[in-house]
Design a protein around this motif. Structure first.
Motif, short mmCIF file in Angstrom:
data_model
loop_
_atom_site.label_atom_id
_atom_site.label_comp_id
_atom_site.label_asym_id
_atom_site.label_seq_id
_atom_site.Cartn_x
_atom_site.Cartn_y
_atom_site.Cartn_z
N PHE B 339 0.84 -1.20 0.00
CA PHE B 339 0.00 0.00 0.00
C PHE B 339 0.88 1.25 0.00
CE2 PHE B 339 -3.16 2.45 2.94
CZ PHE B 339 -3.69 3.14 1.86
N PHE B 361 -7.21 1.80 -1.75
CA PHE B 361 -7.15 0.62 -0.88
C PHE B 361 -8.58 0.13 -0.62
CE2 PHE B 361 -6.85 -1.48 3.26
CZ PHE B 361 -5.68 -2.22 3.15
N ALA B 511 -2.46 -0.11 -4.43
CA ALA B 511 -3.27 0.03 -3.23
C ALA B 511 -4.48 -0.90 -3.29
CB ALA B 511 -3.72 1.47 -3.05
#
Lengths: 233, 608
Positions: B339, B361, B511
């Protein structure tokens, strides 16, 4: 009044001027001539504290100003007219002049908006117009007027003739002679010798960051080979 | 007819507070060139302080006193933190004010507690007036009057006072103004005081309209960013028009479809930015060029490659020697390293700041969860489609973002993430709201702690190594050219916007992959995957590790996860985090890796 000794300065790691030394008495005037990139602007910016000096001393009215910030230097009595004029385009002409006033200046300060307008009637006519709408010559007059509003003892002018028509340059020259008569010391950087001569009696010529010649305009006239070598004309 | 007019007035009333906050933000930016992310916190403090004062002295004393107190707090913020950062790169200014948000959050929690507080109503203005036969609260009319009065007062100050003229001049050319003898420090302090006081006033005036809560700061800042971007940075009139536009869109949008209001704000911003890239009344910012410190290319040396190989090998044998707790923690670290690596790629190599990286994300996590839950597809396909979904999201947000410079980019990404977060909370039919989506388990072959650990190791290694190769390869070189010398790169025929767009899409898909892996490892997805704190975590990992160090995100994620594991049990963990963020920005902008290599270099120079 101004005592510049061995200043050295530059940008990042690049050296721009070195070993620059000269003095200027009260009400005296000095022109810095030189080709593009000779270090004229850097010298003025260093005096003004906008480009930090790496070394050397700048005495002004007996105090060392080399470590001061540009606002303190301006308040000490130096007016600055930058090469790009840098007027505040969204402000009106009058408002631009007001930015040059020193906070807390007393009412009997010699320079007022009205007196600047007397010196430059051209911009008086445009007093409420946004400065962004002014012509190049008018912008230059505004920039000079703005510096005068701080009632400086010394005026720094960085290539004021740049980009101006000859008739406007003459007009500016007249105004600068008037300022000299009013007792303001002038340090002017120029490529235009005619304007430099109107504004100053003494001259230094810079080449690649150093002072290569110092003298008076009349001496320079008698030695055309110096001009040819250092200014390429 | 009467109903619509009443609705219009409601919109105007809401616009008032929004305008107060956005105007303050805009004025502060104009003079200091700092986008104050803590401006929403000042708004929230205004509401809390007004609440406390009103308990003793009543509403009408509380409102002005709260505004002044918040002005003073803004002044202190400027003196203690921001004044140290005026020469720093934009990113660190942004990050430091972000740290302040966290500190204020916990300070408010400590002082006022976690429960929402119901403020008093304004005495004398509790009734309703009938306009076209529709009830309109008197207080709304009062708010509308305040909005217009403040606009008038600001206009008066800007055109009729010396301070106002100096503020406008500073907005154009700060350096020149200083060369005219104006002390910048005083101007900045006064500006911060006024901007903060406006935010405080906005917060205090909200007391009768909404409960005072700890959510006020981020809600208003996202909206204020949208307003400022639409109106044009530094333009107060622009902020007024934009606040009006957004508030009316909300007031009428809610009649059609409640969920649409958030999207409507974003859509309005999109339309405005396409037509006028600098906002309705904005001009292209003529910031003095920052001193760009040219960074060396991000490549791993021989030693770095060796270290990477050793690290992967060590991670490979870890399950043999470690227990379940360590395995899960390590898997989490790897997910966050991926990430952070995406963000690091975008920010470090591309110079593109994202304050809403959790958006991608979260999209990845929700995409994986929804595909498994609703479409009934398997884990393998879901893990492939999660980054794809995030890449699509990043392409949409990025399309707007590449049109904007650093600060706008940060604001836009934050606003986008906040809007997605709100959608995930409100759109209960699809996302389950706060209850989230449960029962997202890996396929049979990958279930079990160790099996899923190896899957995580494989995917994150591939992801991180690909990012590193991209950063050190031709693509990375062109990105850096666009970052350090955009004009020259453009003149050489490099399409900077296209490259930057690609970088955002790549960072977004990394992400998204991390989010997908995360969803299956936890078995569930909640709105906090999209929330601001998650974005902040990624940002802190990147900065902690070092923005310009190739190993930065791995180092940052590891240290952060270990710290979080031990410190997050402390009651005021976020304030600690915030202090750390401010500390990094002010004292150690190179992060761990940067400080370490700087120290090594100095040592080598000394011994040489």
């Amino acid at each position: 009044m101004l005592d510049v000794r061995n200043i050295r300065s530059g940008y990042g790691k690049a050296l721009a001027i070195e070993d620059v030394t000269f003095t200027l008495g009260a009400s005296e005037s000095l022109a810095i001539l030189g080709r593009n990139g000779a270090g004229k602007s850097t010298t003025l910016k260093t005096l003004m504290g906008m480009t930090p000096a790496w070394q050397g001393r700048i005495g002004f009215k007996g105090n060392d100003i080399v470590k001061l910030s540009s606002d303190a230097i301006a308040r000490a009595g130096i007016g600055y007219v930058p090469e790009e004029r840098r007027i505040f385009e969204s402000l009106s002409v009058t408002e631009n002049l007001q930015t040059g006033e020193k906070a807390g200046a007393s009412g009997d300060a010699p320079w007022t908006v009205a007196r600047v307008f007397d010196l430059f009637p051209e911009i008086a006519r445009r007093s409420t117009a946004p400065a962004g709408t002014l012509s190049g010559g008018e912008r230059q007059m505004l920039a000079v007027g703005r510096a005068l509003m701080g009632n400086p003892d010394l005026l720094l002018l960085d290539e004021p003739s740049e980009g101006l028509a000859p008739v406007v340059v003459n007009r500016l020259g007249d105004a600068l002679s008037e300022l000299r008569r009013a007792g303001i010391a002038i340090l002017i950087s120029e490529q235009n010798r005619r304007l430099a001569r109107l504004a100053a009696e003494n001259v230094v010529i810079m080449e690649t960051g150093r002072i290569a010649y110092r003298g008076t305009f009349s001496e320079l006239d008698r030695n055309p080979e110096i001009t040819a070598r250092l200014l390429g004309v | 007819m009467g109903f619509y007019f009443a609705q219009f007035l409601t919109g105007l009333a809401s616009a008032s507070s929004l305008f107060l906050v956005a105007a303050g933000l805009s004025i502060i930016f104009g003079v200091t060139r700092i986008v104050n992310f803590a401006h929403g916190s000042l708004f929230m403090l205004g509401a809390f302080i007004a609440y406390s004062i009103s308990q003793q002295f009543g509403f009408w004393v509380a409102v002005p006193l709260a505004a002044l107190s918040v002005g003073a707090i803004g002044w202190v913020m400027e003196r203690t933190v921001l004044s140290r950062l005026y020469g720093a790169p934009e990113l660190f200014q942004l990050v430091a004010t972000f740290g302040l948000v966290l500190i204020v959050q916990d300070a408010a929690l400590w002082i006022w507690g976690p429960t929402d507080l119901l403020g008093p109503r304004a005495p004398g203005l509790t009734g309703v007036v009938r306009i076209f036969d529709q009830p309109v609260p008197e207080y709304d009319l009062f708010l509308i009057t305040v909005g217009f009065s403040v606009l008038g007062a600001i206009w008066w100050m800007f055109t009729r006072t010396r301070f106002g003229i100096l503020v406008r001049a500073a907005t154009e050319d700060r350096e020149m103004l200083q060369a005219l003898g104006v002390r910048p420090a005083r101007l900045f302090q006064a500006t911060f005081f006024i901007g903060a006081a406006l935010a405080g006033l906005g917060g205090a005036l909200e007391m009768p309209r909404q409960p005072v809560s700890l959510l006020m700061d981020l809600n208003i800042i996202a909206e204020a960013f949208v307003v400022v971007v639409i109106g044009g940075m530094g333009s107060v009139t622009g902020a007024f028009l934009a606040a009006l536009l957004i508030a009316e869109l909300n007031a009428f949008g809610i009649l059609i479809l409640p969920e649409i209001t958030l999207v409507a704000a974003f859509a309005a911003m999109a339309v405005v930015l396409v037509i006028r890239p600098y906002g309705l009344l904005g001009k292209q910012a003529t910031t003095a060029p920052h001193a760009v410190e040219i960074q060396p290319p991000q490549t791993l040396g021989e030693a770095g490659r060796l270290a990477a190989a050793v690290l992967v090998a060590a991670l490979f044998v870890l399950p043999i020697i470690a227990g379940d707790f360590v395995i899960v923690l390590t898997a989490d670290i790897m997910i966050f390293a991926l990430f952070a690596a995406g963000l690091h790629f975008m920010m470090g190599t591309g110079g593109l700041v994202s304050f809403g990286h959790a958006a991608f994300f979260g999209i990845g996590a929700y995409a994986a969860a929804l595909l498994v839950e609703r479409a009934g597809i398997g884990m393998e396909a879901a893990l492939i489609l999660a980054p794809v979904a995030a890449a699509i999201g990043a392409a949409i947000i990025g399309w707007f973002a590449v049109r904007l410079s650093g600060v706008y980019l940060a604001m836009l990404t934050l606003a986008a993430a906040q809007i997605l977060w709100s959608a995930s909370v409100q759109w209960q039919d699809i996302t389950g709201g706060d209850d989230g989506i449960l029962g997202i388990w890996p396929a049979a072959w990958a279930s079990g702690t160790t099996a899923y650990y190896y899957l995580t190791l494989a995917l994150t290694t591939v992801g991180i190594v690909s990012l590193m190769m991209l950063a050190s390869g031709r693509f990375g070189i062109l990105l850096r050219a666009g970052r350090d010398a955009p004009a020259r790169a453009q003149a050489l025929g490099i399409d900077i916007k296209l490259r930057n767009w690609a970088a955002i899409v790549i960072a977004g898909s990394a992400a998204g992959l991390a989010g997908g892996i995360f969803a299956f490892s936890k078995g569930s997805v909640f709105p906090d995957t999209l929330a601001i704190p998650n974005s902040v975590d990624a940002l802190v990992m990147v900065l902690l590790g070092g923005l310009h160090a190739p190993a930065g995100p791995i180092l940052g994620a590891s240290v952060f996860a270990l710290l979080e594991d031990s410190l997050s049990r402390l009651p005021y963990w976020r304030a600690l985090l915030g202090t750390a963020v401010v500390g990094i920005a002010v004292f150690a902008p190179g992060g761990i890796a940067g400080s370490l290599s700087g120290w090594l270099k100095r040592r080598r120079e000394r011994s040489a």
